[in-house]
Scaffold this active site. Structure first.
Site, mmCIF file in Angstrom:
data_model
loop_
_atom_site.group_PDB
_atom_site.id
_atom_site.type_symbol
_atom_site.label_atom_id
_atom_site.label_comp_id
_atom_site.label_asym_id
_atom_site.label_seq_id
_atom_site.Cartn_x
_atom_site.Cartn_y
_atom_site.Cartn_z
ATOM 1 N N ILE A 1 -10.604 -7.320 -12.324
ATOM 2 C CA ILE A 1 -11.865 -6.603 -12.088
ATOM 3 C C ILE A 1 -12.970 -7.265 -12.910
ATOM 4 O O ILE A 1 -12.816 -7.448 -14.124
ATOM 5 C CB ILE A 1 -11.713 -5.109 -12.484
ATOM 6 C CG1 ILE A 1 -10.625 -4.450 -11.629
ATOM 7 C CG2 ILE A 1 -13.027 -4.352 -12.325
ATOM 8 C CD1 ILE A 1 -10.844 -4.512 -10.130
ATOM 9 N N GLY B 1 0.797 -1.227 0.000
ATOM 10 C CA GLY B 1 0.000 0.000 0.000
ATOM 11 C C GLY B 1 0.823 1.268 0.000
ATOM 12 O O GLY B 1 0.361 2.302 0.487
ATOM 13 N N ASN C 1 1.450 3.011 -2.650
ATOM 14 C CA ASN C 1 0.712 3.939 -3.523
ATOM 15 C C ASN C 1 -0.496 4.516 -2.795
ATOM 16 O O ASN C 1 -0.812 5.695 -2.966
ATOM 17 C CB ASN C 1 0.288 3.248 -4.825
ATOM 18 C CG ASN C 1 1.412 3.227 -5.843
ATOM 19 O OD1 ASN C 1 1.730 4.254 -6.434
ATOM 20 N ND2 ASN C 1 2.033 2.076 -6.010
ATOM 21 N N HIS D 1 0.363 0.900 -13.265
ATOM 22 C CA HIS D 1 1.140 -0.267 -13.701
ATOM 23 C C HIS D 1 2.623 0.116 -13.705
ATOM 24 O O HIS D 1 2.986 1.177 -14.227
ATOM 25 C CB HIS D 1 0.701 -0.711 -15.098
ATOM 26 C CG HIS D 1 1.409 -1.950 -15.529
ATOM 27 N ND1 HIS D 1 1.094 -3.201 -15.015
ATOM 28 C CD2 HIS D 1 2.455 -2.137 -16.360
ATOM 29 C CE1 HIS D 1 1.914 -4.103 -15.538
ATOM 30 N NE2 HIS D 1 2.752 -3.479 -16.352
ATOM 31 N N ASP E 1 -4.595 -4.284 -18.851
ATOM 32 C CA ASP E 1 -3.666 -3.162 -19.056
ATOM 33 C C ASP E 1 -3.847 -2.516 -20.442
ATOM 34 O O ASP E 1 -2.873 -2.093 -21.070
ATOM 35 C CB ASP E 1 -2.199 -3.616 -18.893
ATOM 36 C CG ASP E 1 -1.919 -4.177 -17.502
ATOM 37 O OD1 ASP E 1 -2.539 -3.719 -16.535
ATOM 38 O OD2 ASP E 1 -1.072 -5.092 -17.404
ATOM 39 N N GLU F 1 5.668 6.225 -9.828
ATOM 40 C CA GLU F 1 4.326 5.846 -9.349
ATOM 41 C C GLU F 1 3.756 6.811 -8.319
ATOM 42 O O GLU F 1 2.600 7.235 -8.431
ATOM 43 C CB GLU F 1 4.356 4.438 -8.730
ATOM 44 C CG GLU F 1 4.711 3.364 -9.725
ATOM 45 C CD GLU F 1 4.575 1.960 -9.149
ATOM 46 O OE1 GLU F 1 3.624 1.700 -8.401
ATOM 47 O OE2 GLU F 1 5.446 1.121 -9.444
ATOM 48 N N LEU G 1 -4.284 -6.921 -7.185
ATOM 49 C CA LEU G 1 -3.910 -8.031 -8.062
ATOM 50 C C LEU G 1 -5.073 -8.981 -8.343
ATOM 51 O O LEU G 1 -4.875 -10.154 -8.617
ATOM 52 C CB LEU G 1 -2.705 -8.763 -7.453
ATOM 53 C CG LEU G 1 -1.509 -7.851 -7.150
ATOM 54 C CD1 LEU G 1 -0.340 -8.630 -6.583
ATOM 55 C CD2 LEU G 1 -1.069 -7.048 -8.377
HETATM 56 C C1 GAR Z 1 3.091 -1.232 -7.460
HETATM 57 O O1 GAR Z 1 4.391 -1.245 -8.002
HETATM 58 C C2 GAR Z 1 2.057 -1.228 -8.583
HETATM 59 O O2 GAR Z 1 2.449 -0.468 -9.686
HETATM 60 C C3 GAR Z 1 1.979 -2.704 -8.924
HETATM 61 O O3 GAR Z 1 1.993 -3.341 -7.661
HETATM 62 C C4 GAR Z 1 2.795 -2.555 -6.748
HETATM 63 C C5 GAR Z 1 2.021 -2.360 -5.465
HETATM 64 O O4 GAR Z 1 2.811 -1.724 -4.489
HETATM 65 N N1 GAR Z 1 0.815 -3.007 -9.686
HETATM 66 C C6 GAR Z 1 0.800 -3.923 -10.664
HETATM 67 O O5 GAR Z 1 1.756 -4.619 -10.928
HETATM 68 C C7 GAR Z 1 -0.522 -4.038 -11.416
HETATM 69 N N2 GAR Z 1 -0.357 -4.802 -12.618
HETATM 70 P P1 GAR Z 1 2.142 -0.961 -3.240
HETATM 71 O O6 GAR Z 1 1.142 -1.928 -2.614
HETATM 72 O O7 GAR Z 1 3.290 -0.695 -2.325
HETATM 73 O O8 GAR Z 1 1.491 0.278 -3.749
#
Ligand code: GAR
Length: 208
Positions: A94, A12, A14, A110, A151, A181, A91
């Protein structure tokens, strides 16, 4: 006020960038009404609770089959009725009915420059492993709208990040998060909250 639901599977960071963005005013006109996770152990749920935001656990494992989960997940989202759903490292695929119900109202971050290193099987650290295996010199992150494809929806924003020669997947992941990100996702939410984003003929147009 844009009412958003953030969906998260793991750490989490992001989500944290969104919380910080709202707190410091980088994201305006926005309120997180709930955080949904498929993972009971997700640090994201405690981050949400720390901010007084309801954390909701919705795991496919708790349902008889995928269709039952999809119905329950879509039903919960309709009940919350957000203006925008933000997939911040979520992950779980949807459900089609949710994509239809919330057309152009779901965004995803992504960790690569779409259309590179994306699609089925490309998530989290795996994306960076593949980028290093291929030897690319630039990678980055993409924020896009979610459609029925994987995607494949209209791209809202992208930012490139340099790959260093001796990078490990973990080092590259961290750099992509820090340099791309955590900047792109809050910016995209602020743009949407303030009416700067439109989708025209399947492409995003941004006004200043
Ligand atoms: C992030 O790097 C995000 O871009 C990726 O999962 C990570 C989650 O990190 N998402 C994908 O790969 C979607 N295809 P976080 O839980 O620390 O935000």
């Amino acid at each position: 006020m844009l009412r958003i639901v953030v969906c998260v599977s793991g750490g989490g960071t992001n989500l944290q960038a969104i919380l910080d963005g709202i707190d410091c005013g980088r994201i305006t006109n926005t309120q997180i009404i709930a955080v949904i996770s498929n993972n009971a152990g997700a640090k994201a749920l405690s981050r949400a609770e720390g901010h007084g935001i309801p954390g909701i656990l919705m795991s496919p494992k708790e349902y008889e089959d995928r269709e039952a989960f999809n119905r329950a997940f879509t039903g919960k989202m309709c009940e919350l009725d957000p203006d925008l759903i933000v997939l911040a490292g979520f992950l779980v695929k949807i459900p089609r009915q949710m994509v239809e119900r919330f057309a152009n109202r779901i965004i995803n971050i992504h960790p690569a420059l779409i259309p590179s290193f994306c699609g089925v099987g490309y998530y989290g650290l795996k994306v960076h492993e593949k980028a290093l295996e291929r030897g690319v010199k630039l990678t980055g992150a993409t924020v896009h709208f979610v459609n029925e494809g994987m995607d494949e929806g209209p791209i809202i924003a992208q930012k490139a990040v340099a790959v260093e020669e001796d990078d490990t997947p973990q080092q590259l992941q961290r750099r992509v998060m820090e340099q791309a990100e955590w900047i792109l996702l809050p910016q995209a939410i602020d743009d949407i909250a303030n009416g700067r984003i439109r989708v025209v003929d399947g492409k995003v147009k941004k006004s200043i």
